[in-house]
Design an enzyme around this catalytic site. Structure first.
Site, PDB file in Angstrom:
ATOM      1  N   GLY A   1      -0.329   4.843  -1.327  1.00 24.96           N
ATOM      2  CA  GLY A   1      -1.415   5.540  -0.641  1.00 24.96           C
ATOM      3  C   GLY A   1      -0.932   6.733   0.179  1.00 24.96           C
ATOM      4  N   GLN A   2      -1.870   7.364   0.866  1.00 22.93           N
ATOM      5  CA  GLN A   2      -1.555   8.609   1.584  1.00 22.93           C
ATOM      6  C   GLN A   2      -0.468   8.406   2.637  1.00 22.93           C
ATOM      7  OE1 GLN A   2      -4.181  10.027   4.553  1.00 22.93           O
ATOM      8  NE2 GLN A   2      -3.575  12.163   4.353  1.00 22.93           N
TER       9      GLN A   2
ATOM     10  N   ASP B   1       2.364  -1.907  -4.305  1.00 29.48           N
ATOM     11  CA  ASP B   1       0.982  -1.445  -4.352  1.00 29.48           C
ATOM     12  C   ASP B   1       0.341  -2.040  -5.597  1.00 29.48           C
ATOM     13  OD1 ASP B   1      -1.439   0.373  -4.472  1.00 29.48           O
ATOM     14  OD2 ASP B   1      -0.367   1.370  -2.854  1.00 29.48           O
ATOM     15  N   ILE B   2      -0.982  -1.897  -5.656  1.00 29.17           N
ATOM     16  CA  ILE B   2      -1.699  -2.373  -6.838  1.00 29.17           C
ATOM     17  C   ILE B   2      -1.607  -1.326  -7.957  1.00 29.17           C
ATOM     18  CG2 ILE B   2      -3.984  -1.450  -6.226  1.00 29.17           C
ATOM     19  CD1 ILE B   2      -5.040  -4.353  -6.897  1.00 29.17           C
ATOM     20  N   ARG B   3      -1.286  -0.077  -7.558  1.00 36.89           N
ATOM     21  CA  ARG B   3      -1.134   0.998  -8.554  1.00 36.89           C
ATOM     22  C   ARG B   3       0.170   1.748  -8.332  1.00 36.89           C
ATOM     23  NH1 ARG B   3      -3.237   5.892  -5.596  1.00 36.89           N
ATOM     24  NH2 ARG B   3      -3.771   4.999  -3.616  1.00 36.89           N
TER      25      ARG B   3
ATOM     26  N   ILE C   1      -5.322  11.922   9.232  1.00 33.61           N
ATOM     27  CA  ILE C   1      -3.933  12.293   8.923  1.00 33.61           C
ATOM     28  C   ILE C   1      -3.907  13.357   7.830  1.00 33.61           C
ATOM     29  CG2 ILE C   1      -1.666  11.427   8.208  1.00 33.61           C
ATOM     30  CD1 ILE C   1      -2.609  10.173  10.857  1.00 33.61           C
TER      31      ILE C   1
ATOM     32  N   LYS D   1     -11.504  -2.674  11.447  1.00 32.56           N
ATOM     33  CA  LYS D   1     -10.308  -2.325  12.229  1.00 32.56           C
ATOM     34  C   LYS D   1     -10.353  -2.948  13.631  1.00 32.56           C
ATOM     35  CE  LYS D   1      -7.903  -0.126   9.227  1.00 32.56           C
ATOM     36  NZ  LYS D   1      -6.627  -0.683   8.771  1.00 32.56           N
TER      37      LYS D   1
ATOM     38  N   TYR E   1     -15.799   0.161   8.124  1.00 33.58           N
ATOM     39  CA  TYR E   1     -14.364   0.364   8.331  1.00 33.58           C
ATOM     40  C   TYR E   1     -13.984   0.123   9.801  1.00 33.58           C
ATOM     41  CZ  TYR E   1     -10.022   3.162   8.486  1.00 33.58           C
ATOM     42  OH  TYR E   1      -8.739   3.612   8.664  1.00 33.58           O
TER      43      TYR E   1
ATOM     44  N   GLY F   1       0.845  -1.199   0.000  1.00 31.77           N
ATOM     45  CA  GLY F   1       0.000   0.000   0.000  1.00 31.77           C
ATOM     46  C   GLY F   1       0.875   1.241   0.000  1.00 31.77           C
TER      47      GLY F   1
HETATM   48  N1  SER Z   1      -8.904   8.944   8.261  1.00 33.00           N
HETATM   49  C1  SER Z   1      -9.699   7.760   8.430  1.00 33.00           C
HETATM   50  C2  SER Z   1     -11.032   7.917   7.809  1.00 33.00           C
HETATM   51  O1  SER Z   1     -11.531   9.014   7.812  1.00 33.00           O
HETATM   52  C3  SER Z   1      -9.825   7.420   9.891  1.00 33.00           C
HETATM   53  O2  SER Z   1      -8.965   6.390  10.218  1.00 33.00           O
HETATM   54  O3  SER Z   1     -11.594   6.971   7.362  1.00 33.00           O
END
Ligand code: SER
Length: 316
Positions: free
Chosen positions: A12-13, A35-37, A173, A147, A143, A9
């Site tokens: 990603g960000q 990563d996949i991209r 983040i 987690k 999500y 990954g």
């Molecule tokens: N930044 C994440 C979200 O908004 C939270 O872990 O999904």
């Protein structure tokens, strides 16, 4: 010689800046990005990159063996907003990839894992102010459920198979290099871009939605410090705090630099997600166990974001 690291990954960000941070410390040839991209040119040109689908165990295993990987940072995930729209795909990506990596550690192929958790493991019944390390966790999002389940599986693999897996419950983040994708806290990144390019922004959360947030530099430091720490057997996933603010407060801070900036508020489905999350985080366990400390507050982060984005847009 330092251990060989694989970041899954990496485009990603968080993955992209984490890869660069790890390469700086451990050397470009010791940190394999996957990563996949494709990722940014900085990421692609600074070291080895491999295409990997995080849900495909053979592909991961092949790369791990090819590069004699010992440590894996599994950063591939579908975030909160996107996951509500694709529940099964989110569950598959977020859980299957974790099992693959946990099983590689159980089989003794790799030695150590970092896997990100989130403030999304908390829910409506959790106390919202200074949310504790150990408190009620009844997440209401796809999500968040993935987690929290992931945290329990990590704990299970650690207790039963002695797997060294470490995790951080990231807040939102904020970074200027790579855009987040599909999260509820994404507004706090988009808003800086829009302030510079358009001078106006339509915010998808209401003006008083307070959420815990962190500048990317702090998030990378937290991640690398946790992975370096010894004696961190107390918890699988640590709360980490930095700043908390509302859209109204970030707008006020941006206006100190760009007084003409205009914002309107049109809450969408992500409002309900934001309302279920903590407003601030108690991170005393991380402070005590591995000396966690953040550097950036809303003021310093805003000034850094606007300076860096101004430079970036001036060049393009
Ligand atoms: N930044 C994440 C979200 O908004 C939270 O872990 O999904």
């Amino acid at each position: 010689m330092s251990e060989k690291i694989l970041v899954i990954g990496a485009s990603g960000q968080i993955g992209s800046e984490l890869t660069m941070g790890l390469r700086k410390i451990y050397g470009d040839s010791h940190v394999i990005a996957s990563d996949i991209r494709e990722g940014s040119s900085e990421l692609m040109n600074s070291g080895t990159f491999e295409f990997v689908d995080a849900t495909n165990k053979e592909q991961i295993e092949q790369i791990v063996q090819k590069h004699t990987i010992e440590v894996v940072y599994l950063m591939a995930a579908m975030l909160s907003g996107a996951a509500e729209k694709n529940p099964e795909k989110a569950w598959d990506l977020n859980m299957t990839s974790l099992f693959h990596v946990l099983n590689l550690a159980k089989e003794g192929v790799i030695k150590r894992i970092f896997w990100p958790s989130s403030i999304a493991i908390f829910g409506n019944s959790t106390p919202k102010q200074m949310t504790g390390q150990q408190t009620i966790t009844e997440p209401s999002t796809v999500y968040g459920i993935s987690k929290l389940t992931g945290e329990r599986w990590c704990d299970y693999y650690m207790s039963n198979f002695n797997v060294d897996v470490r995790s951080i419950r990231y807040p939102g983040i904020i970074s200027w290099k790579t855009m987040p994708g599909g999260g509820t806290t994404d507004y706090a990144v988009e808003i800086y871009h829009k302030a510079i390019i358009e001078g106006k922004y339509e915010c998808f959360l209401s003006e008083n939605s307070r959420l815990p947030m962190m500048f990317m530099e702090d998030a990378i430091k937290a991640t690398i410090d946790l992975m370096k720490a010894s004696n961190i057997n107390n918890y699988i996933a640590y709360n980490v705090g930095a700043v908390d603010f509302t859209p109204k407060e970030i707008v006020k801070e941006i206006k100190k630099h760009l007084p003409e900036f205009e914002v309107s508020y049109v809450p969408d489905f992500r409002q309900k997600i934001a309302d279920s999350w903590p407003q601030s985080i108690d991170d005393n366990a991380a402070k005590r166990d591995w000396n966690w400390e953040h550097t950036f507050d809303l003021e310093t982060m805003t000034s850094e974001m606007l300076t860096r984005l101004n430079e970036k847009y001036a060049k393009s």
